[in-house]
Design a protein around this motif. Structure first.
Motif, PDB file in Angstrom:
ATOM      1  N   VAL A  44       0.856  -1.187   0.000  1.00 18.50           N
ATOM      2  CA  VAL A  44       0.000   0.000   0.000  1.00 18.50           C
ATOM      3  C   VAL A  44       0.887   1.230   0.000  1.00 18.50           C
ATOM      4  CG1 VAL A  44      -1.854   1.259   1.164  1.00 18.50           C
ATOM      5  CG2 VAL A  44      -1.712  -1.218   1.399  1.00 18.50           C
ATOM      6  N   TYR A  45       0.547   2.185  -0.864  1.00 18.75           N
ATOM      7  CA  TYR A  45       1.246   3.477  -0.873  1.00 18.75           C
ATOM      8  C   TYR A  45       0.227   4.565  -0.584  1.00 18.75           C
ATOM      9  CZ  TYR A  45       3.197   7.819  -2.661  1.00 18.75           C
ATOM     10  OH  TYR A  45       3.588   9.134  -2.790  1.00 18.75           O
ATOM     11  N   LYS A  46       0.529   5.451   0.356  1.00 16.44           N
ATOM     12  CA  LYS A  46      -0.392   6.528   0.716  1.00 16.44           C
ATOM     13  C   LYS A  46       0.212   7.864   0.308  1.00 16.44           C
ATOM     14  CE  LYS A  46      -2.797   3.871   4.162  1.00 16.44           C
ATOM     15  NZ  LYS A  46      -3.752   3.905   5.274  1.00 16.44           N
ATOM     16  N   GLY A  47      -0.405   8.502  -0.708  1.00 19.76           N
ATOM     17  CA  GLY A  47       0.047   9.804  -1.149  1.00 19.76           C
ATOM     18  C   GLY A  47      -0.689  10.915  -0.422  1.00 19.76           C
ATOM     19  N   LYS A  48      -0.604  12.110  -0.974  1.00 16.86           N
ATOM     20  CA  LYS A  48      -1.252  13.249  -0.324  1.00 16.86           C
ATOM     21  C   LYS A  48      -2.771  13.092  -0.318  1.00 16.86           C
ATOM     22  CE  LYS A  48       2.494  16.244  -1.797  1.00 16.86           C
ATOM     23  NZ  LYS A  48       2.951  16.954  -2.980  1.00 16.86           N
ATOM     24  N   VAL A  49      -3.316  12.568  -1.402  1.00 13.00           N
ATOM     25  CA  VAL A  49      -4.771  12.451  -1.527  1.00 13.00           C
ATOM     26  C   VAL A  49      -5.188  11.013  -1.823  1.00 13.00           C
ATOM     27  CG1 VAL A  49      -6.784  13.176  -2.877  1.00 13.00           C
ATOM     28  CG2 VAL A  49      -5.050  14.863  -2.224  1.00 13.00           C
ATOM     29  N   ARG A  50      -4.402  10.303  -2.620  1.00 12.01           N
ATOM     30  CA  ARG A  50      -4.790   8.961  -3.034  1.00 12.01           C
ATOM     31  C   ARG A  50      -4.031   7.876  -2.275  1.00 12.01           C
ATOM     32  NH1 ARG A  50      -5.734  12.360  -6.943  1.00 12.01           N
ATOM     33  NH2 ARG A  50      -7.447  12.016  -8.396  1.00 12.01           N
ATOM     34  N   GLU A  51      -4.710   6.728  -2.096  1.00 17.19           N
ATOM     35  CA  GLU A  51      -4.082   5.569  -1.486  1.00 17.19           C
ATOM     36  C   GLU A  51      -4.108   4.437  -2.510  1.00 17.19           C
ATOM     37  OE1 GLU A  51      -5.662   4.940   2.444  1.00 17.19           O
ATOM     38  OE2 GLU A  51      -4.919   6.917   3.061  1.00 17.19           O
TER      39      GLU A  51
ATOM     40  N   ALA B 192      -2.962  21.426   0.175  1.00 22.24           N
ATOM     41  CA  ALA B 192      -2.653  22.745  -0.364  1.00 22.24           C
ATOM     42  C   ALA B 192      -1.266  23.143   0.118  1.00 22.24           C
ATOM     43  CB  ALA B 192      -3.687  23.773   0.092  1.00 22.24           C
ATOM     44  N   PHE B 193      -0.492  23.778  -0.759  1.00 24.84           N
ATOM     45  CA  PHE B 193       0.911  24.092  -0.461  1.00 24.84           C
ATOM     46  C   PHE B 193       1.648  22.827  -0.011  1.00 24.84           C
ATOM     47  CE2 PHE B 193      -1.215  28.256   0.419  1.00 24.84           C
ATOM     48  CZ  PHE B 193      -0.638  28.967  -0.636  1.00 24.84           C
ATOM     49  N   ASP B 194       1.260  21.683  -0.593  1.00 28.77           N
ATOM     50  CA  ASP B 194       1.869  20.382  -0.310  1.00 28.77           C
ATOM     51  C   ASP B 194       1.697  19.959   1.149  1.00 28.77           C
ATOM     52  OD1 ASP B 194       2.807  19.888  -2.939  1.00 28.77           O
ATOM     53  OD2 ASP B 194       4.432  21.301  -2.610  1.00 28.77           O
ATOM     54  N   VAL B 195       0.678  20.493   1.807  1.00 27.66           N
ATOM     55  CA  VAL B 195       0.358  20.113   3.178  1.00 27.66           C
ATOM     56  C   VAL B 195      -1.071  19.575   3.204  1.00 27.66           C
ATOM     57  CG1 VAL B 195       0.029  20.935   5.554  1.00 27.66           C
ATOM     58  CG2 VAL B 195       1.917  21.824   4.164  1.00 27.66           C
ATOM     59  N   VAL B 196      -1.282  18.440   3.858  1.00 27.31           N
ATOM     60  CA  VAL B 196      -2.618  17.858   3.954  1.00 27.31           C
ATOM     61  C   VAL B 196      -3.369  18.511   5.104  1.00 27.31           C
ATOM     62  CG1 VAL B 196      -3.940  15.741   4.349  1.00 27.31           C
ATOM     63  CG2 VAL B 196      -1.842  15.670   2.973  1.00 27.31           C
ATOM     64  N   MET B 197      -4.555  19.030   4.803  1.00 24.99           N
ATOM     65  CA  MET B 197      -5.378  19.701   5.801  1.00 24.99           C
ATOM     66  C   MET B 197      -5.943  18.672   6.801  1.00 24.99           C
ATOM     67  SD  MET B 197      -5.181  22.894   4.907  1.00 24.99           S
ATOM     68  CE  MET B 197      -3.530  22.623   4.229  1.00 24.99           C
ATOM     69  N   PRO B 198      -6.229  19.106   8.029  1.00 25.72           N
ATOM     70  CA  PRO B 198      -6.675  18.162   9.065  1.00 25.72           C
ATOM     71  C   PRO B 198      -8.026  17.507   8.793  1.00 25.72           C
ATOM     72  CG  PRO B 198      -5.903  20.234  10.041  1.00 25.72           C
ATOM     73  CD  PRO B 198      -5.992  20.453   8.576  1.00 25.72           C
TER      74      PRO B 198
ATOM     75  N   LYS C 140       1.429  27.461  11.280  1.00 31.28           N
ATOM     76  CA  LYS C 140       0.428  26.522  11.771  1.00 31.28           C
ATOM     77  C   LYS C 140      -0.765  26.487  10.815  1.00 31.28           C
ATOM     78  CE  LYS C 140      -2.206  25.353  15.924  1.00 31.28           C
ATOM     79  NZ  LYS C 140      -2.597  25.782  17.297  1.00 31.28           N
ATOM     80  N   VAL C 141      -1.228  25.282  10.495  1.00 31.46           N
ATOM     81  CA  VAL C 141      -2.385  25.133   9.607  1.00 31.46           C
ATOM     82  C   VAL C 141      -3.623  25.709  10.296  1.00 31.46           C
ATOM     83  CG1 VAL C 141      -3.856  23.531   8.340  1.00 31.46           C
ATOM     84  CG2 VAL C 141      -1.410  23.045   8.588  1.00 31.46           C
ATOM     85  N   PRO C 142      -4.313  26.680   9.679  1.00 29.19           N
ATOM     86  CA  PRO C 142      -5.513  27.247  10.304  1.00 29.19           C
ATOM     87  C   PRO C 142      -6.656  26.235  10.353  1.00 29.19           C
ATOM     88  CG  PRO C 142      -5.231  28.126   8.092  1.00 29.19           C
ATOM     89  CD  PRO C 142      -4.005  27.322   8.390  1.00 29.19           C
ATOM     90  N   VAL C 143      -7.520  26.389  11.325  1.00 28.50           N
ATOM     91  CA  VAL C 143      -8.649  25.475  11.489  1.00 28.50           C
ATOM     92  C   VAL C 143      -9.774  25.874  10.535  1.00 28.50           C
ATOM     93  CG1 VAL C 143     -10.407  24.623  13.079  1.00 28.50           C
ATOM     94  CG2 VAL C 143      -8.084  25.026  13.892  1.00 28.50           C
TER      95      VAL C 143
END
Length: 316
Positions: free
Chosen positions: A18-25, A44-50, A266-269
């Protein structure tokens, strides 16, 4: 907001890895088969939102599979079937470690670099005297090295790709041709919908028998930027922002909240209300890009639905 899929842990028959990318598994099975699950994660900006975005995975998967069908006559792709709204099944490939980014207009990352005074992007010269969202004389290819989850993709030039042996020159010539051909077809498809395909990225892989094929997503709002064609010239002449279809609206919200994926930020909520608006915007993107009404899948138990549909396909 609970009816989203942000992580999976399936165990399909013949599963090897199994490979887990930013959006797809991506689940690799025996016989060189891949099961790719589009989650509702937002990057977004290569960071996965919570938090996940309802229906986002379905939207991306269905746009991508439709666009692959619409371009299969000019570029071969990895796709075999779509047994579930969030799932694509296809041939396992060895991915090239570059993303082929192509830009028809000076927007997004290119515009941000241009405003900093840079006139060369990935070894390609951008003309003087341009303003944001102007059309380039010819589309430019500005590749990026692929990053693992959470890391930033990096701009890279054709020369560095070849010098570092990331892709052979023989293969890179094919990647460039396929990229330009796909962008031209995508531009034509967008024009029929009253849209302008501004920029996009393509990913390619090589099958076991050495054939280069298109993989991953194509012409989705996560991988592409679209403008509405109606009023484009007038907005440019008045130096107004373009009306666009992409996830740029998420990036702009994050920027307004002081986040650009930089170290120490810090990622905003995102409130549930804002997440609902993001979901609605993605549905709008789907309907405008495809010209079809979006049909919401049953999200009461997404994990079980996906598992049932994939198992039925594999048995068949």
């Amino acid at each position: 907001m609970n009816n989203t899929i942000t992580s999976t842990n399936f165990n399909f028959p013949g599963q090897k890895s199994v490979y887990k990318g930013k959006v797809r598994e991506v689940y690799q099975l025996e016989n060189d088969i891949l099961v790719m699950v589009a989650t509702d994660r937002l990057s977004a900006f290569d960071v996965v939102m919570p938090k996940g975005i309802p229906y986002k995975g379905q939207i991306l998967n269905q746009i991508a599979t439709k666009m692959m069908a619409d371009t299969a006559d000019i570029v071969p792709n990895w796709l075999l079937a779509t047994p579930d709204p969030n799932v694509a099944v296809g041939y396992a490939c060895e991915p090239f470690k570059v993303e082929m980014v192509i830009r028809g207009y000076m927007s997004g990352h290119a515009a941000r670099e241009y405003k900093l005074g840079k006139r060369i992007l990935c070894g390609v010269t951008m003309p003087e005297g341009m303003k944001e969202n102007d059309k380039f004389p010819h589309p430019i290819i500005t590749p990026a090295t692929k990053a693992e989850m959470g890391d930033h993709d990096e701009d890279i030039s054709r020369e560095d790709i070849l010098k570092r042996g990331i892709v052979s020159e023989e293969d890179y010539v094919v990647l460039e041709k396929y990229t330009r051909d796909l962008f031209q077809r995508g531009t034509e498809i967008a024009a029929k919908r009253g849209l302008i395909l501004v920029d996009t990225k393509y990913e390619f892989g090589k099958t076991k028998d050495g054939k280069i094929v298109l993989i991953d997503e194509i012409h989705t709002p996560d991988s592409s930027r679209y403008f509405y064609a109606d009023g484009y010239e007038e907005r440019q002449n008045r130096m107004e922002p373009q009306k666009q279809l992409s996830k740029e609206f998420v990036r702009q919200w994050l920027i307004s909240e002081g986040f650009q994926g930089l170290e120490g930020q810090k990622v905003p909520v995102m409130s549930d209300e804002y997440i609902t608006t993001v979901s609605e915007r993605y549905i709008e993107l789907y309907e405008n890009i495809t010209g079809e009404k979006f049909v919401k899948a049953d999200i009461s138990d997404i994990q079980s639905r996906i598992e049932k549909n994939v198992l039925a396909y594999l048995k068949s």
